[in-house]
Motif scaffolding. Structure first.
Motif, PDB file in Angstrom:
ATOM      1  N   LEU A  32      30.037  42.416  48.414  1.00 51.25           N
ATOM      2  CA  LEU A  32      29.759  41.708  47.160  1.00 51.25           C
ATOM      3  C   LEU A  32      30.142  42.604  45.974  1.00 51.25           C
ATOM      4  O   LEU A  32      29.779  43.778  45.936  1.00 51.25           O
ATOM      5  N   VAL A  33      30.864  42.012  45.020  1.00 53.51           N
ATOM      6  CA  VAL A  33      31.338  42.748  43.840  1.00 53.51           C
ATOM      7  C   VAL A  33      30.697  42.120  42.598  1.00 53.51           C
ATOM      8  O   VAL A  33      30.635  40.893  42.483  1.00 53.51           O
ATOM      9  N   LEU A  34      30.224  42.963  41.690  1.00 56.49           N
ATOM     10  CA  LEU A  34      29.565  42.459  40.475  1.00 56.49           C
ATOM     11  C   LEU A  34      30.284  42.976  39.237  1.00 56.49           C
ATOM     12  O   LEU A  34      30.660  44.148  39.168  1.00 56.49           O
ATOM     13  N   ASP A  35      30.477  42.085  38.268  1.00 55.94           N
ATOM     14  CA  ASP A  35      30.975  42.496  36.954  1.00 55.94           C
ATOM     15  C   ASP A  35      30.119  41.779  35.928  1.00 55.94           C
ATOM     16  O   ASP A  35      30.166  40.545  35.835  1.00 55.94           O
ATOM     17  N   PHE A  36      29.321  42.547  35.173  1.00 58.76           N
ATOM     18  CA  PHE A  36      28.439  41.860  34.216  1.00 58.76           C
ATOM     19  C   PHE A  36      28.942  41.935  32.771  1.00 58.76           C
ATOM     20  O   PHE A  36      28.201  41.616  31.849  1.00 58.76           O
ATOM     21  N   PHE A  37      30.190  42.357  32.601  1.00 56.78           N
ATOM     22  CA  PHE A  37      30.885  42.171  31.317  1.00 56.78           C
ATOM     23  C   PHE A  37      32.203  41.483  31.655  1.00 56.78           C
ATOM     24  O   PHE A  37      33.284  42.061  31.484  1.00 56.78           O
ATOM     25  N   ALA A  38      32.123  40.265  32.145  1.00 53.18           N
ATOM     26  CA  ALA A  38      33.260  39.652  32.832  1.00 53.18           C
ATOM     27  C   ALA A  38      34.471  39.434  31.939  1.00 53.18           C
ATOM     28  O   ALA A  38      35.597  39.440  32.425  1.00 53.18           O
ATOM     29  N   GLY A  39      34.259  39.199  30.637  1.00 51.30           N
ATOM     30  CA  GLY A  39      35.399  38.935  29.757  1.00 51.30           C
ATOM     31  C   GLY A  39      36.186  37.742  30.262  1.00 51.30           C
ATOM     32  O   GLY A  39      35.633  36.662  30.490  1.00 51.30           O
ATOM     33  N   SER A  40      37.488  37.960  30.510  1.00 50.30           N
ATOM     34  CA  SER A  40      38.327  36.841  30.949  1.00 50.30           C
ATOM     35  C   SER A  40      38.240  36.615  32.459  1.00 50.30           C
ATOM     36  O   SER A  40      38.990  35.810  32.999  1.00 50.30           O
ATOM     37  N   GLY A  41      37.359  37.345  33.139  1.00 51.56           N
ATOM     38  CA  GLY A  41      37.163  37.093  34.574  1.00 51.56           C
ATOM     39  C   GLY A  41      38.138  37.836  35.466  1.00 51.56           C
ATOM     40  O   GLY A  41      38.359  37.467  36.617  1.00 51.56           O
ATOM     41  N   THR A  42      38.687  38.943  34.947  1.00 51.17           N
ATOM     42  CA  THR A  42      39.666  39.712  35.715  1.00 51.17           C
ATOM     43  C   THR A  42      39.135  40.127  37.087  1.00 51.17           C
ATOM     44  O   THR A  42      39.854  40.054  38.095  1.00 51.17           O
ATOM     45  N   THR A  43      37.874  40.569  37.128  1.00 49.20           N
ATOM     46  CA  THR A  43      37.349  41.092  38.397  1.00 49.20           C
ATOM     47  C   THR A  43      37.317  40.007  39.473  1.00 49.20           C
ATOM     48  O   THR A  43      37.627  40.269  40.639  1.00 49.20           O
ATOM     49  N   ALA A  44      36.956  38.779  39.078  1.00 48.08           N
ATOM     50  CA  ALA A  44      36.943  37.686  40.060  1.00 48.08           C
ATOM     51  C   ALA A  44      38.353  37.474  40.607  1.00 48.08           C
ATOM     52  O   ALA A  44      38.555  37.313  41.814  1.00 48.08           O
ATOM     53  N   HIS A  45      39.334  37.515  39.709  1.00 51.54           N
ATOM     54  CA  HIS A  45      40.741  37.367  40.101  1.00 51.54           C
ATOM     55  C   HIS A  45      41.105  38.459  41.114  1.00 51.54           C
ATOM     56  O   HIS A  45      41.732  38.195  42.142  1.00 51.54           O
ATOM     57  N   SER A  46      40.657  39.688  40.824  1.00 50.84           N
ATOM     58  CA  SER A  46      40.976  40.821  41.703  1.00 50.84           C
ATOM     59  C   SER A  46      40.346  40.646  43.080  1.00 50.84           C
ATOM     60  O   SER A  46      40.953  41.014  44.095  1.00 50.84           O
ATOM     61  N   VAL A  47      39.131  40.115  43.096  1.00 53.87           N
ATOM     62  CA  VAL A  47      38.460  39.897  44.391  1.00 53.87           C
ATOM     63  C   VAL A  47      39.254  38.870  45.196  1.00 53.87           C
ATOM     64  O   VAL A  47      39.498  39.048  46.394  1.00 53.87           O
ATOM     65  N   TYR A  48      39.703  37.810  44.543  1.00 55.56           N
ATOM     66  CA  TYR A  48      40.528  36.816  45.244  1.00 55.56           C
ATOM     67  C   TYR A  48      41.785  37.485  45.811  1.00 55.56           C
ATOM     68  O   TYR A  48      42.203  37.230  46.935  1.00 55.56           O
ATOM     69  N   MET A  49      42.405  38.346  44.989  1.00 54.92           N
ATOM     70  CA  MET A  49      43.648  38.988  45.430  1.00 54.92           C
ATOM     71  C   MET A  49      43.395  39.914  46.623  1.00 54.92           C
ATOM     72  O   MET A  49      44.185  39.946  47.574  1.00 54.92           O
ATOM     73  N   ALA A  50      42.293  40.648  46.564  1.00 66.14           N
ATOM     74  CA  ALA A  50      41.964  41.549  47.683  1.00 66.14           C
ATOM     75  C   ALA A  50      41.723  40.721  48.952  1.00 66.14           C
ATOM     76  O   ALA A  50      42.171  41.099  50.044  1.00 66.14           O
ATOM     77  N   ASN A  51      41.069  39.577  48.819  1.00 65.36           N
ATOM     78  CA  ASN A  51      40.833  38.716  49.985  1.00 65.36           C
ATOM     79  C   ASN A  51      42.141  38.155  50.530  1.00 65.36           C
ATOM     80  O   ASN A  51      42.292  37.990  51.735  1.00 65.36           O
ATOM     81  N   ALA A  52      43.068  37.887  49.604  1.00 68.43           N
ATOM     82  CA  ALA A  52      44.353  37.327  50.055  1.00 68.43           C
ATOM     83  C   ALA A  52      45.117  38.351  50.889  1.00 68.43           C
ATOM     84  O   ALA A  52      45.832  37.991  51.815  1.00 68.43           O
ATOM     85  N   VAL A  53      44.935  39.641  50.578  1.00 68.70           N
ATOM     86  CA  VAL A  53      45.673  40.675  51.312  1.00 68.70           C
ATOM     87  C   VAL A  53      45.180  40.796  52.750  1.00 68.70           C
ATOM     88  O   VAL A  53      45.964  40.846  53.696  1.00 68.70           O
ATOM     89  N   ASP A  54      43.843  40.841  52.930  1.00 69.07           N
ATOM     90  CA  ASP A  54      43.354  41.109  54.296  1.00 69.07           C
ATOM     91  C   ASP A  54      42.569  39.947  54.903  1.00 69.07           C
ATOM     92  O   ASP A  54      41.917  40.114  55.933  1.00 69.07           O
ATOM     93  N   GLY A  55      42.619  38.793  54.238  1.00 72.06           N
ATOM     94  CA  GLY A  55      41.903  37.634  54.778  1.00 72.06           C
ATOM     95  C   GLY A  55      40.392  37.819  54.709  1.00 72.06           C
ATOM     96  O   GLY A  55      39.643  37.152  55.428  1.00 72.06           O
ATOM     97  N   GLY A  56      39.961  38.745  53.866  1.00 72.05           N
ATOM     98  CA  GLY A  56      38.526  39.043  53.753  1.00 72.05           C
ATOM     99  C   GLY A  56      37.757  37.936  53.047  1.00 72.05           C
ATOM    100  O   GLY A  56      38.335  36.944  52.579  1.00 72.05           O
ATOM    101  N   ASN A  57      36.456  38.133  52.997  1.00 76.05           N
ATOM    102  CA  ASN A  57      35.582  37.128  52.420  1.00 76.05           C
ATOM    103  C   ASN A  57      34.650  37.789  51.400  1.00 76.05           C
ATOM    104  O   ASN A  57      33.460  37.522  51.369  1.00 76.05           O
ATOM    105  N   ARG A  58      35.252  38.700  50.603  1.00 76.98           N
ATOM    106  CA  ARG A  58      34.442  39.356  49.579  1.00 76.98           C
ATOM    107  C   ARG A  58      33.935  38.311  48.600  1.00 76.98           C
ATOM    108  O   ARG A  58      34.619  37.324  48.333  1.00 76.98           O
TER     109      ARG A  58
END
Ligand SMILES: C[S@@+](CC[C@H](N)C(=O)[O-])C[C@H]1O[C@@H](n2cnc3c(N)ncnc32)[C@H](O)[C@@H]1O
Length: 653
Positions: A443-469
């Protein structure tokens, strides 16, 4: 029937619990201002426990201090009577997703998440507003005017007359900034797993303060390092053109990471370019690996120094297995095994390295059979070991890295159709951090999300290894500037931009990676006042006898789902749990995570409905206190549970 607290936890109470665990005798009882008994810590006894290892009063010590620190610490501990209200229409896949997007002040959000996510977050990334003197949104009670700051910090008297020659109002901004971040970091720390870590983006203005503050909150022994992110020249300064920023990292418990043998590794950059070039050279040379190796060397030479691939220029040889370099085959540090190795052509023993061989004799034989040992022309040179790039793709991250600062802005503009957010962080940089620290279900947390970059990054990391972060994003409902491109594009607030960006990012990532059956959604929530009209009651002050005074009533406009999520938080359950809705005896009943909670907030609850819920044997059951016609009906409901499902914890709101 015991009542749920319906406020965020009182963290001062939690601290007293921790002290009581260590020193049971120091926790005693005293009377509060209204004459009610309350727990308190006997400082005299605590002093005795610590004998002469204490520092008090004006005694000198090493510490970070600023006006407002005490109030900031208080702000972290004080409970709030607020809740998270679900917003279905802003969510994506509300019923199935495990990701959360919370709109509201992160101080509130962090408090509300304290029990549900205690010790569950693997990685926090934040990019708090940098202190430029006026650009951070700051609504806490202890925000103060410049005049008030100048007075309180002893720079002027009450009439406003200056007591020092130069008013240092800049200090106010440092103080405000520290007061803003301090309680949030304290609360965030509680959420980290013991093998978790926090990464904080910062620039020169607050680097020192941030490191001090981090050391205070996380412990100096848990400082991992500071990364320097070179982002390209700006040419906007007369003296030193600052072209970098920092990412400061603290572990929750660095010793624990060592004990667990954790190594943070990132995939080397530029690898794909190297593989592509090598494949082309082999093809061009018609399978002549020696010629392809020469071409690869030339190619490295032609690259500019800033090219990521060039860092791996020693991987300049190619054979049928791939790109490799001729590595030393001697025992590191010396004292390795020494035995005869015969040259494959001359049949004579080759020179033995002075530090001994890298492998024991049997292992060496296997490496030779496997074609991984590279012999010289004859026995007079020491052989080398073929180190393949494929086997060494990961490395410990460098503390200094370059990533063009403008690239992310351009990509976000193209994703969103216009420049809706200034200075987004680069999602590929955050993706690298996510991949470095987290595993597939973390689980990844960003509490100053701004434009939501961190959520985008989590999706990208999941796309690389098929993970479910999974992620939790928190973003204030900050209005977009009047006349800004964001406003022209129809956005009213940054949180709106953030949600839309995360929606588009999910589609983009899924489209690129061809992902199906993955979690590209989020459950959207809004921080709001509590759902009950009597939530101003003090937590933990409700005992059985008082209950009749608190015929709880729900505020107008609050739905059963609103109540359900407040109950989940109160019970320390995750608001991402799956929820199914059923109807029993004409009443709506929610089942959370199958049997974790059964909740029915209907009026005039007949005993048959209670009995049917009890028959399903949930771990917890909750009803509205005023959902029962009478005290007798409420007592009867408790009786039914005692008979049918005695292990169910039954509570009322
Ligand atoms: C520097 S920006 C983060 C940018 C983000 N990393 C990105 O890549 O888009 C800081 C964000 O924190 C938000 N913010 C400031 N104070 C906040 C608070 N108290 N609670 C929640 N968000 C807050 C601001 O609205 C701003 O969007």
């Amino acid at each position: 029937m015991e009542k749920l607290r319906m406020t965020s936890p009182d963290l001062t109470e939690a601290n007293i619990d921790k002290l009581a665990e260590l020193f049971p005798t120091v926790v005693t009882e005293t009377l509060d201002a209204d004459g009610n008994p309350q727990r308190a810590v006997d400082f005299d006894l605590l002093r005795q426990e610590l004998s002469d290892h204490i520092v008090e009063g004006p005694q000198e010590r090493y510490r970070l201090d600023w006006p407002g620190k005490r109030a900031a610490a208080f702000a972290a501990n004080a409970p709030i009577a607020k809740t998270l209200r679900p917003v279905r229409e802003e969510s994506v896949d509300f019923d199935t997703t495990k990701n959360l997007f919370i709109e509201g002040d992160n101080l509130d959000a962090l408090k509300l998440l304290q029990e549900s996510y205690l010790g569950k977050v693997k990685m926090i990334y934040i990019d708090p507003p940098y202190n430029t003197g006026n650009d951070f949104v700051y609504h806490d009670d202890f925000a103060e005017s410049t005049q008030a700051y100048v007075e309180r910090s002893g720079q002027s008297d009450e009439s406003g007359a200056s007591l020092v020659a130069n008013l240092e109002t800049n200090g106010r901004f440092h103080s405000d900034w520290l007061s803003m971040l301090y309680p949030r970091l304290k609360l965030a720390r509680n959420l980290l797993r013991d093998d978790g870590a926090i990464f904080i983006s910062i620039n020169d203005a607050e680097l020192e303060n941030l490191k001090h503050l981090g050391s205070e909150v996380f412990g100096a022994q848990n400082f991992v390092g500071t990364m320097i992110w070179a982002a390209g020249r700006k040419n906007d300064s007369r003296f030193i053109s600052s072209s970098h920023e920092y990412i400061v990292c603290f572990a929750r418990d660095l010793n624990r990471l060592r004990e667990l043998g954790v190594n943070w590794k990132v995939r080397k950059k530029g690898l794909d370019d190297i593989y592509k070039a090598a494949a082309k050279f082999v093809k061009d040379a018609g399978g002549d690996y020696a010629a392809a190796s020469v071409a690869l060397k030339q190619w490295y030479k032609s690259l500019p120094d800033s090219d990521d691939a060039k860092r791996n220029k020693h991987y300049s040889r190619i054979d049928e297995r791939g790109v490799f370099y001729a590595d030393n085959i001697s025992w590191p540090g010396g004292g390795g095994p020494k035995y005869e190795v015969l040259h494959p052509l001359t049949g004579r023993p080759v020179r033995i390295p002075s530090r001994g061989w890298l492998f024991q004799e049997n292992a060496m034989r296997r490496q030779i059979q496997d074609g991984r040992v590279l012999f010289g022309e004859d026995e007079n040179s020491v052989p080398t070991f073929k180190r393949y790039l494929r086997d060494t793709e990961n490395e410990v991250a460098y503390s200094v890295f370059y990533q063009d600062g403008r690239a992310a802005t351009k990509r976000l503009r193209s994703l969103m159709g216009s420049s809706v957010f200034d200075f987004p962080k680069d999602e590929t940089v955050i993706q690298t951090l996510v991949e470095m620290v987290t595993e597939e279900d973390d689980l990844v947390l960003d509490f100053f999300a701004g434009s939501g970059t961190t959520a985008h990054s989590v999706y990208m990391a999941n796309a690389v290894d098929g993970g479910n972060r999974k992620y939790i994003m928190v973003q204030l409902d900050e209005p977009v500037p009047t006349g800004s491109p964001a406003e022209k594009s129809g956005f009213k607030s940054i949180s709106q931009i953030s949600r839309e960006r995360i929606r588009r990012a999910a589609e983009h990532v899924a489209g690129n990676a061809g992902m199906k059956d993955w979690d590209g959604g989020f459950r959207s929530f809004r921080v709001d006042s509590g759902n009950m009209t009597d939530t101003l009651r003090e937590p933990d002050r409700v005992d059985q006898l008082d209950l009749s005074l608190f015929t709880s009533s729900v505020k107008e406009g609050r739905s059963a789902e609103d109540l359900l999520f407040q109950v989940l938080l109160d019970w320390g359950l995750e608001p991402s749990l799956s929820i199914t809705k059923g109807v029993i005896g004409g009443r709506e009943v929610f089942f959370v995570d199958e049997d974790a909670v059964a909740a029915c907030f209907a009026d005039e609850l007949p005993p048959e409905v209670v009995r049917e819920i009890a028959r399903r044997q949930p771990l917890r059951a909750v009803f509205r206190d005023d959902g029962f016609d009478s005290d007798a009906a409420r007592i009867n409901a408790e009786q039914i549970f005692r008979e049918v499902s005695p292990s169910t914890e039954v509570k009322a709101i």
